[in-house]
Each structure stands twice: as structure tokens, then as C-alpha cells.
Design a protein around this motif. Structure first.
Motif, mmCIF file in Angstrom:
data_model
loop_
_atom_site.group_PDB
_atom_site.id
_atom_site.type_symbol
_atom_site.label_atom_id
_atom_site.label_comp_id
_atom_site.label_asym_id
_atom_site.label_seq_id
_atom_site.Cartn_x
_atom_site.Cartn_y
_atom_site.Cartn_z
ATOM 1 N N HIS A 97 -35.039 4.519 -38.191
ATOM 2 C CA HIS A 97 -36.218 3.822 -38.721
ATOM 3 C C HIS A 97 -36.570 2.531 -37.993
ATOM 4 N N THR A 98 -36.258 2.458 -36.711
ATOM 5 C CA THR A 98 -36.694 1.328 -35.905
ATOM 6 C C THR A 98 -38.175 1.533 -35.586
ATOM 7 N N THR A 99 -38.958 0.461 -35.701
ATOM 8 C CA THR A 99 -40.408 0.537 -35.518
ATOM 9 C C THR A 99 -40.834 -0.234 -34.279
ATOM 10 N N PHE A 100 -41.787 0.349 -33.535
ATOM 11 C CA PHE A 100 -42.278 -0.240 -32.295
ATOM 12 C C PHE A 100 -43.789 -0.357 -32.311
ATOM 13 N N ASP A 101 -44.302 -1.438 -31.721
ATOM 14 C CA ASP A 101 -45.729 -1.621 -31.520
ATOM 15 C C ASP A 101 -46.155 -0.691 -30.381
ATOM 16 N N LEU A 102 -47.186 0.102 -30.586
ATOM 17 C CA LEU A 102 -47.611 1.068 -29.577
ATOM 18 C C LEU A 102 -48.434 0.460 -28.445
ATOM 19 N N THR A 103 -48.852 -0.785 -28.565
ATOM 20 C CA THR A 103 -49.589 -1.395 -27.463
ATOM 21 C C THR A 103 -48.677 -2.161 -26.513
ATOM 22 N N SER A 104 -47.600 -2.739 -27.043
ATOM 23 C CA SER A 104 -46.708 -3.542 -26.207
ATOM 24 C C SER A 104 -45.326 -2.924 -26.031
ATOM 25 N N GLY A 105 -44.929 -2.030 -26.948
ATOM 26 C CA GLY A 105 -43.582 -1.469 -26.929
ATOM 27 C C GLY A 105 -42.569 -2.328 -27.662
ATOM 28 N N GLU A 106 -42.991 -3.501 -28.107
ATOM 29 C CA GLU A 106 -42.096 -4.436 -28.780
ATOM 30 C C GLU A 106 -41.534 -3.844 -30.074
ATOM 31 N N ARG A 107 -40.241 -4.065 -30.312
ATOM 32 C CA ARG A 107 -39.612 -3.653 -31.572
ATOM 33 C C ARG A 107 -40.098 -4.607 -32.651
ATOM 34 N N THR A 108 -40.636 -4.067 -33.744
ATOM 35 C CA THR A 108 -41.146 -4.908 -34.823
ATOM 36 C C THR A 108 -40.227 -4.939 -36.035
ATOM 37 N N SER A 109 -39.360 -3.936 -36.158
ATOM 38 C CA SER A 109 -38.371 -3.934 -37.237
ATOM 39 C C SER A 109 -37.309 -2.891 -36.923
ATOM 40 N N GLY A 110 -36.187 -2.998 -37.635
ATOM 41 C CA GLY A 110 -35.114 -2.032 -37.453
ATOM 42 C C GLY A 110 -34.014 -2.539 -36.550
ATOM 43 N N ALA A 111 -33.189 -1.615 -36.096
ATOM 44 C CA ALA A 111 -32.015 -1.934 -35.294
ATOM 45 C C ALA A 111 -32.394 -2.630 -33.991
ATOM 46 N N ALA A 112 -31.583 -3.599 -33.602
ATOM 47 C CA ALA A 112 -31.812 -4.312 -32.346
ATOM 48 C C ALA A 112 -31.668 -3.358 -31.167
ATOM 49 N N CYS A 113 -32.642 -3.399 -30.265
ATOM 50 C CA CYS A 113 -32.616 -2.542 -29.079
ATOM 51 C C CYS A 113 -33.688 -3.026 -28.115
ATOM 52 N N ALA A 114 -33.729 -2.401 -26.961
ATOM 53 C CA ALA A 114 -34.761 -2.707 -25.968
ATOM 54 C C ALA A 114 -36.127 -2.286 -26.503
ATOM 55 N N ALA A 115 -37.155 -2.776 -25.841
ATOM 56 C CA ALA A 115 -38.519 -2.372 -26.180
ATOM 57 C C ALA A 115 -38.723 -0.901 -25.837
ATOM 58 N N LEU A 116 -39.656 -0.276 -26.533
ATOM 59 C CA LEU A 116 -40.055 1.091 -26.220
ATOM 60 C C LEU A 116 -40.903 1.054 -24.956
ATOM 61 N N ARG A 117 -40.625 1.929 -24.018
ATOM 62 C CA ARG A 117 -41.415 1.975 -22.788
ATOM 63 C C ARG A 117 -42.774 2.589 -23.097
ATOM 64 N N VAL A 118 -43.831 1.781 -22.955
ATOM 65 C CA VAL A 118 -45.203 2.242 -23.126
ATOM 66 C C VAL A 118 -45.805 2.312 -21.733
ATOM 67 N N VAL A 119 -46.172 3.511 -21.324
ATOM 68 C CA VAL A 119 -46.655 3.742 -19.970
ATOM 69 C C VAL A 119 -48.129 3.407 -19.830
ATOM 70 N N ASP A 120 -48.942 3.811 -20.816
ATOM 71 C CA ASP A 120 -50.374 3.587 -20.722
ATOM 72 C C ASP A 120 -51.004 3.601 -22.104
ATOM 73 N N VAL A 121 -52.051 2.798 -22.266
ATOM 74 C CA VAL A 121 -52.826 2.750 -23.501
ATOM 75 C C VAL A 121 -54.290 2.939 -23.112
ATOM 76 N N LEU A 122 -54.928 3.965 -23.675
ATOM 77 C CA LEU A 122 -56.331 4.265 -23.353
ATOM 78 C C LEU A 122 -57.137 4.372 -24.643
ATOM 79 N N PRO A 123 -58.384 4.141 -24.708
ATOM 80 C CA PRO A 123 -59.222 3.498 -23.708
ATOM 81 C C PRO A 123 -59.279 2.000 -23.935
ATOM 82 N N GLY A 124 -59.861 1.303 -22.992
ATOM 83 C CA GLY A 124 -60.190 -0.106 -23.125
ATOM 84 C C GLY A 124 -59.026 -1.064 -23.149
#
Length: 103
Positions: A64-91
């Protein structure tokens, strides 16, 4: 908040689709996000995660670790690295991976 199981299809509902072994495509609120397919905490398969379409976040089904889909930043849950977000479309102004986290 609109949290729905990933991959559930319907009018305007967020979906998560595995596109390669290493990547998932999250479609929510007219946006498409290409991100790592596994959680950096313990390798949970994000295609089974929950997507919060209002906040653009994904929650790993394993711990149940949660990540922001625009930055990959962990917002809650177990401590870990950021989620790798490759691309965000559009705009979005991020044509390349900014998180630096491992997948």
C-alpha cells in the motif's frame, strides 16, 4: 476521491495496462502516464494497484505504498525510492525520467 481498481475499464475511470515487462500505462483524466511496472519498495505489480484519479496517484497492492504519478514521489507508505515515471502526456513538461529512482 475516485479510487478504483487498476485495469477496470469504464467511462472516464482510470486504467492501468501493462505495456512491456518493465512498464505500465496509466490512463486517467485525459492523461497518460508511462511508469515502472513494479513498486520500488518490494516489487509489487502496479498493474494491480489502485489509482486515485483525482490526485493522480497509484497505490501498490502489496504493501500500500502510494506514489504521485506526475513526479514519482512516494506520498505515503513504506520508505523506498521514487517510482520511475518515464513520461506524462499530454501537456506535461517532462519528456524524460526525472525521478532518478530504480524500477
Amino acid at each position: 476521491m475516485t479510487a478504483v481498481p487498476a485495469g477496470r475499464r469504464g467511462s472516464g475511470e482510470p486504467t492501468v495496462r501493462q505495456v512491456t515487462e518493465d512498464l505500465v500505462l496509466v490512463e486517467v483524466a485525459g492523461r497518460k502516464v508511462l511508469a515502472a511496472a513494479v513498486c520500488p519498495h518490494r516489487g509489487g505489480r502496479l498493474k494491480y494497484g489502485r489509482v486515485d484519479g483525482d490526485r493522480l496517484r497509484i497505490t501498490c497492492p502489496l504493501h500500500h505504498t502510494t506514489f504521485d504519478l506526475t513526479s514519482g514521489e512516494r506520498t505515503s507508505g513504506a520508505a523506498c525510492a521514487a517510482l520511475r515515471v518515464v513520461d506524462v502526456l499530454p501537456g506535461q513538461d517532462r519528456p524524460e525520467d526525472r525521478s532518478g529512482g530504480a524500477s
